[in-house]
Design a protein around this motif. Structure first.
Motif, short mmCIF file in Angstrom:
data_model
loop_
_atom_site.label_atom_id
_atom_site.label_comp_id
_atom_site.label_asym_id
_atom_site.label_seq_id
_atom_site.Cartn_x
_atom_site.Cartn_y
_atom_site.Cartn_z
N MET A 1 7.64 -24.12 -40.04
CA MET A 1 7.86 -22.79 -39.97
C MET A 1 7.49 -22.21 -38.93
O MET A 1 6.42 -22.65 -38.13
N VAL A 2 7.80 -21.01 -38.24
CA VAL A 2 7.79 -20.52 -36.78
C VAL A 2 6.45 -19.62 -37.09
O VAL A 2 6.21 -18.62 -38.23
N GLY A 3 5.24 -19.47 -36.18
CA GLY A 3 4.38 -18.40 -36.22
C GLY A 3 4.69 -17.25 -35.50
O GLY A 3 5.63 -17.03 -34.75
N PHE A 4 3.96 -15.98 -35.93
CA PHE A 4 4.39 -14.92 -35.51
C PHE A 4 3.21 -14.00 -34.94
O PHE A 4 2.12 -14.24 -35.36
N VAL A 5 3.45 -13.43 -33.57
CA VAL A 5 2.23 -12.71 -33.35
C VAL A 5 2.71 -11.20 -32.90
O VAL A 5 4.10 -11.11 -32.49
N GLU A 27 7.04 -17.81 -47.60
CA GLU A 27 6.39 -18.89 -47.33
C GLU A 27 5.05 -18.59 -46.47
O GLU A 27 4.96 -17.47 -46.45
N ASP A 28 4.25 -19.64 -46.58
CA ASP A 28 3.06 -19.46 -45.71
C ASP A 28 3.06 -19.70 -44.07
O ASP A 28 3.24 -20.89 -44.00
N PHE A 29 2.91 -18.78 -43.37
CA PHE A 29 2.83 -19.06 -42.12
C PHE A 29 2.06 -18.09 -41.23
O PHE A 29 1.75 -17.01 -41.90
N PRO A 30 1.68 -18.48 -39.98
CA PRO A 30 0.49 -17.57 -39.31
C PRO A 30 1.46 -16.00 -38.99
O PRO A 30 2.51 -16.31 -38.41
N LEU A 31 1.01 -14.92 -39.19
CA LEU A 31 1.29 -13.68 -38.74
C LEU A 31 0.21 -12.95 -38.38
O LEU A 31 -0.69 -12.48 -39.19
N GLU A 51 -4.98 -15.60 -27.20
CA GLU A 51 -6.00 -16.15 -28.40
C GLU A 51 -5.03 -15.94 -29.81
O GLU A 51 -5.08 -17.02 -30.47
N ALA A 52 -4.45 -15.07 -29.70
CA ALA A 52 -3.61 -14.70 -31.11
C ALA A 52 -2.36 -15.88 -30.97
O ALA A 52 -1.92 -16.34 -32.21
N ILE A 53 -1.78 -16.09 -29.90
CA ILE A 53 -0.82 -17.28 -29.65
C ILE A 53 -1.19 -18.48 -29.89
O ILE A 53 -0.55 -19.16 -30.91
N GLU A 54 -2.44 -18.81 -29.59
CA GLU A 54 -3.20 -20.16 -29.98
C GLU A 54 -3.16 -20.17 -31.35
O GLU A 54 -3.04 -21.34 -31.83
N LYS A 55 -3.80 -19.31 -32.07
CA LYS A 55 -4.06 -19.36 -33.55
C LYS A 55 -2.82 -19.23 -34.34
O LYS A 55 -2.69 -20.03 -35.42
N ALA A 56 -1.59 -18.86 -33.85
CA ALA A 56 -0.42 -18.58 -34.57
C ALA A 56 0.66 -19.77 -34.38
O ALA A 56 1.45 -19.95 -35.16
N LYS A 57 0.50 -20.52 -33.40
CA LYS A 57 1.53 -21.56 -32.81
C LYS A 57 1.38 -22.55 -33.85
O LYS A 57 0.33 -23.18 -34.17
N THR A 58 2.66 -22.88 -34.25
CA THR A 58 2.86 -23.91 -35.34
C THR A 58 3.66 -25.25 -34.32
O THR A 58 4.07 -24.98 -33.36
N GLU A 59 3.87 -26.19 -35.19
CA GLU A 59 4.52 -27.22 -34.39
C GLU A 59 6.24 -26.65 -34.15
O GLU A 59 6.70 -27.38 -33.30
N LYS A 60 6.51 -25.56 -34.90
CA LYS A 60 7.94 -25.14 -34.42
C LYS A 60 7.66 -24.08 -33.43
O LYS A 60 8.85 -23.43 -32.80
N ASN A 110 12.22 -16.66 -42.05
CA ASN A 110 11.27 -17.82 -41.71
C ASN A 110 11.23 -18.79 -42.74
O ASN A 110 10.61 -18.48 -43.76
N ASP A 111 11.74 -19.94 -42.74
CA ASP A 111 11.13 -20.83 -43.66
C ASP A 111 11.18 -22.33 -42.86
O ASP A 111 11.11 -22.55 -41.89
N LYS A 112 11.06 -23.66 -43.78
CA LYS A 112 10.75 -25.00 -43.26
C LYS A 112 11.80 -25.27 -42.24
O LYS A 112 11.69 -26.07 -41.38
N LYS A 113 13.08 -24.83 -42.30
CA LYS A 113 14.19 -25.32 -41.59
C LYS A 113 14.33 -24.30 -40.25
O LYS A 113 15.00 -24.74 -39.41
N SER A 114 13.64 -23.18 -40.39
CA SER A 114 13.83 -22.17 -39.19
C SER A 114 13.00 -22.91 -37.80
O SER A 114 12.08 -23.38 -37.92
N SER A 115 13.72 -22.47 -36.72
CA SER A 115 13.10 -22.72 -35.37
C SER A 115 13.15 -21.37 -34.64
O SER A 115 13.81 -20.54 -35.01
#
Length: 134
Positions: A1-5, A27-31, A51-60, A110-115
């Motif tokens: 999933m994608v993280g959001f700031v 789903e559970d993802f950074p917001l 700093e928020a971007i660094e914490k929110a960034k996922t592999e997607k 936003n889900d596991k398939k989202s980019s």
């Protein structure tokens, strides 16, 4: 999933937008809130955003939702700081969408398939979405 700031001139406004958007999460993802300045004055700070971007960034990746003006410029500067540190910024994007409606829509899809690209493409429709139908 994608993280959001979320980056607003008002840290409190961003907190409320995040609170509203949390209701749409499936789903559970950074917001995260990347808003505010030293001393909690109105405005934005590229170092807080970075700093928020660094914490929110996922592999997607991560999408940044902004209000206006310096929130956009400081988000761009934060991305430049990350690039200067050797971070791959190809999956870090600023959404060209309304802050509230854009974030709510993005959170809902936003889900596991989202980019990052998938979500940004969906947000394009918000530019022509009419709230009023007569």
């Amino acid at each position: 999933m994608v993280g959001f700031v979320v980056v607003s001139h008002s840290k409190k406004l961003a907190e409320e937008v995040i609170f509203l958007a949390e209701e749409m999460k499936k789903e559970d993802f950074p917001l995260l809130n990347g808003s505010g300045t030293e001393g909690d004055f109105l405005g934005s700070n590229p170092l807080f955003i970075k700093e928020a971007i660094e914490k929110a960034k996922t592999e997607k990746g991560v999408i940044i939702f902004v209000d206006i003006g310096s929130s956009v410029l400081n988000s761009q500067l934060a991305i430049e700081f990350l690039e200067a540190e050797g971070i791959d910024i190809s999956d870090i994007k600023i959404a060209d969408a309304p802050l509230v409606e854009g974030l709510i829509a993005a959170v809902a899809i936003n889900d596991k398939k989202s980019s990052v690209v998938d979500i940004l493409n969906e947000l394009e429709e918000l530019k022509t979405f009419s709230k009023l139908v007569y």
